[in-house]
Design an enzyme around this catalytic site. Structure first.
Site, PDB file in Angstrom:
ATOM      1  N   TRP A   1      -3.863  23.406  -2.792  1.00  0.00           N
ATOM      2  CA  TRP A   1      -5.014  22.697  -3.161  1.00  0.00           C
ATOM      3  C   TRP A   1      -6.052  23.375  -2.820  1.00  0.00           C
ATOM      4  CZ3 TRP A   1      -2.985  22.200  -8.026  1.00  0.00           C
ATOM      5  CH2 TRP A   1      -1.981  21.482  -8.183  1.00  0.00           C
TER       6      TRP A   1
ATOM      7  N   ASP B   1     -11.413  16.677  -1.026  1.00  0.00           N
ATOM      8  CA  ASP B   1     -10.528  16.207  -1.992  1.00  0.00           C
ATOM      9  C   ASP B   1      -9.744  14.784  -1.848  1.00  0.00           C
ATOM     10  OD1 ASP B   1      -8.546  16.529  -3.989  1.00  0.00           O
ATOM     11  OD2 ASP B   1      -8.543  18.302  -4.363  1.00  0.00           O
TER      12      ASP B   1
ATOM     13  N   LYS C   1      -2.607  10.577  -8.954  1.00  0.00           N
ATOM     14  CA  LYS C   1      -1.892  10.103  -7.708  1.00  0.00           C
ATOM     15  C   LYS C   1      -2.166   8.750  -7.092  1.00  0.00           C
ATOM     16  CE  LYS C   1      -1.787  14.026  -7.302  1.00  0.00           C
ATOM     17  NZ  LYS C   1      -1.983  15.285  -7.159  1.00  0.00           N
TER      18      LYS C   1
END
Ligand SMILES: *Cc1c(COP(=O)(O)O)cnc(C)c1O
Length: 372
Positions: A103, A174, A198
Site C-alpha cells: 500500500w 495511511d 478494516k
C-alpha cells in the site's frame, strides 16, 4: 447467535456484534421516524443528527483539535493516494515516501503518476518488508513538503511503534488498517486517512482528518471539484450524496469504542489478543515461523508460516471447519495471516491460539523435536 464465525479476514472485516444488532433493531424504522437510515434524505434533520453524531464521537475518541477537520469521503484509501499529492503538493515541490509494504508503495507510485515529485526516503522492500525502518533512519529530503507513511502494513504484518514528530514538514499517514486501534496525537499529522472497512465500519467510506490550514493550499489548476478537500470541508462532507448508511455504521462503531472505554482500553485489548497468537507462534519451537521482525510486529495482522505449504493449507481448512475463517495469507505472501482488528473478540484470538497448539501437537514431530 450460534452461527457467527470468527472472521480473520483482512478487510472488509468483522464488526462488533452489538453494532450489527443495534443497526438491525433500527433497520426498518430508525428511532421511530418510519424509515431506514438508507432511505433518508442526506439533507434531512434526522440524517444531519446522524452524521454530526459520528463526527463528534470521532473528535472525542481522538481528542481532535479545533484546527482539524474530519471528512467522510468515497473512493477508498486508493483515491487518497492521488488526492493527497494533487491537493497538498505543487508541481515544483516534492514529498517523501516511506515504502514499507504494497500500500505504501502504491501511494508513492500514485504521487508520481499524478505528476508530482516523490522520493523514497526509506524502504524495507529488499528484506521482503519484514521490518519497519526506524524514523531516525529515514533520509528525508531538505525542503520536502510532507512525509507519507503507512502506520500498519496490512499485508506484511508490521507497524510503526510510535509516531514521530516533525518540525519542518508535516506527516501524512495511511492508517487504514490500524485506525482507532491505539491512541495517537492528531497534531503530529497534517493529514490522516483510513478506509473504513478494516477497523472503523463498512467498505465505502474513507475517513480523512486534515489540518485546516492545508485546506487553503491550491496546487492543481484543473482539479475536479470532487477531488478538492476544501469543497468537502466547506460542505461538511455533504457536497454530494455521501455514503450515508456507512457513515451511520461508523458512528455506531465509534459509540461502541467510547462505551468500551476509549482507545487506550482498546489498545490493551488488542495487545492481549495479539500476544495470545504471537505466544502460540513463539512457543512452538519453530513449527510456526513469524514472518515479521519481532520488534515491529503488527497487533492487527499476524503473519506466520507452517513448515510446508501443504500444512498451511491443511491449517486453513481445519480452522475453517472450526468456525475460524479468513486466515489465508495474502496471495503474494502465502502462509497464514490472522487479522485481529478491534472488533475481533478476545475469545476469537483464544480459540485460534488453542487450535494452533493442538494442530502443532498433531502435525509436528517428523522433522521437529516437539515437546513430549
Ligand atoms: C486496505 C488498505 C488500503 C486499500 O484500501 P481501499 O479502500 O481498497 O482503497 C490502503 N492502505 C492500507 C494500509 C490498507 O490496509
Amino acid at each position: 447467535m450460534g452461527k457467527r464465525v470468527f472472521n480473520f479476514y483482512a478487510g472488509p472485516a468483522t464488526l462488533p456484534l452489538s453494532v450489527l444488532e443495534e443497526a438491525q433493531k433500527d433497520f426498518i424504522d430508525w428511532k421511530g421516524c418510519g424509515m431506514s437510515v438508507m432511505e433518508m434524505s442526506h439533507r434531512s434533520k434526522e440524517y444531519d443528527s446522524i452524521i454530526k453524531d459520528a463526527e463528534s464521537r470521532l473528535i472525542r475518541l481522538l481528542n481532535i483539535p479545533d484546527t482539524y477537520k474530519v471528512l467522510f469521503l468515497q473512493g477508498g484509501a486508493h483515491l487518497q493516494f492521488s488526492m493527497i499529492p494533487l491537493n497538498l503538493l505543487s508541481e515544483n515541490e516534492c514529498a517523501d515516501y516511506i515504502v514499507t509494504g504494497e500500500w505504501a508503495e502504491k501511494a508513492y507510485k500514485e504521487a508520481v503518476n499524478v505528476g508530482r515529485k516523490a522520493n523514497i526516503s526509506a524502504s524495507s522492500k529488499e528484506k521482503e518488508f519484514r521490518f519497519y525502518p526506524q524514523p531516525q533512519e529515514w533520509k528525508l529530503t531538505p525542503g520536502a513538503v510532507y512525509v507519507h507513511y503507512t502506520s500498519n502494513n496490512t499485508i506484511y504484518g508490521t507497524r510503526i511503534n510510535s509516531f514521530p514528530e516533525f518540525k519542518d514538514r508535516f506527516a501524512v499517514c495511511d492508517m487504514s488498517s490500524d485506525f482507532l486501534s491505539r491512541p495517537f496525537d492528531v497534531s503530529r499529522f497534517g493529514l490522516v486517512y483510513a478506509g473504513a472497512q478494516k477497523n472503523a465500519g463498512p467498505a465505502g467510506v474513507t475517513i480523512v482528518i486534515i489540518r485546516k490550514d492545508l485546506l487553503e493550499k491550491q496546487t492543481a489548476k484543473n482539479l475536479p471539484t470532487m477531488l478538492k478537500y476544501k469543497i468537502h470541508a466547506e460542505k461538511d462532507s455533504l457536497y454530494n450524496t455521501p455514503p450515508s448508511y456507512n457513515i451511520y455504521i461508523c458512528g455506531l462503531v465509534f459509540k461502541w469504542l467510547e462505551e468500551l472505554g476509549g482507545l487506550s482500553q482498546m489498545e490493551k485489548i488488542n495487545e492481549k489478543k495479539a500476544s495470545l497468537i504471537y505466544d502460540a507462534v513463539d512457543n512452538s519451537t519453530g513449527f510456526y515461523k513469524a514472518t515479521a521482525d519481532k520488534q515491529d510486529r503488527s497487533l492487527m495482522n499476524i503473519n506466520f508460516r507452517l513448515p510446508s505449504a501443504e500444512l498451511d493449507e491443511q491449517f486453513i481448512q481445519e480452522a475453517k471447519k472450526l468456525g475460524m475463517i479468513g486466515v489465508k495469507g495474502y496471495r503474494t505472501v502465502g502462509g497464514i495471516r490472522a487479522s485481529v482488528y478491534n472488533a475481533m473478540p478476545v475469545e476469537g484470538a483464544e480459540k485460534l491460539a488453542l487450535f494452533m497448539k493442538e494442530f502443532m501437537e498433531r502435525n509436528a514431530g517428523k522433522s521437529e523435536k516437539s515437546a513430549n
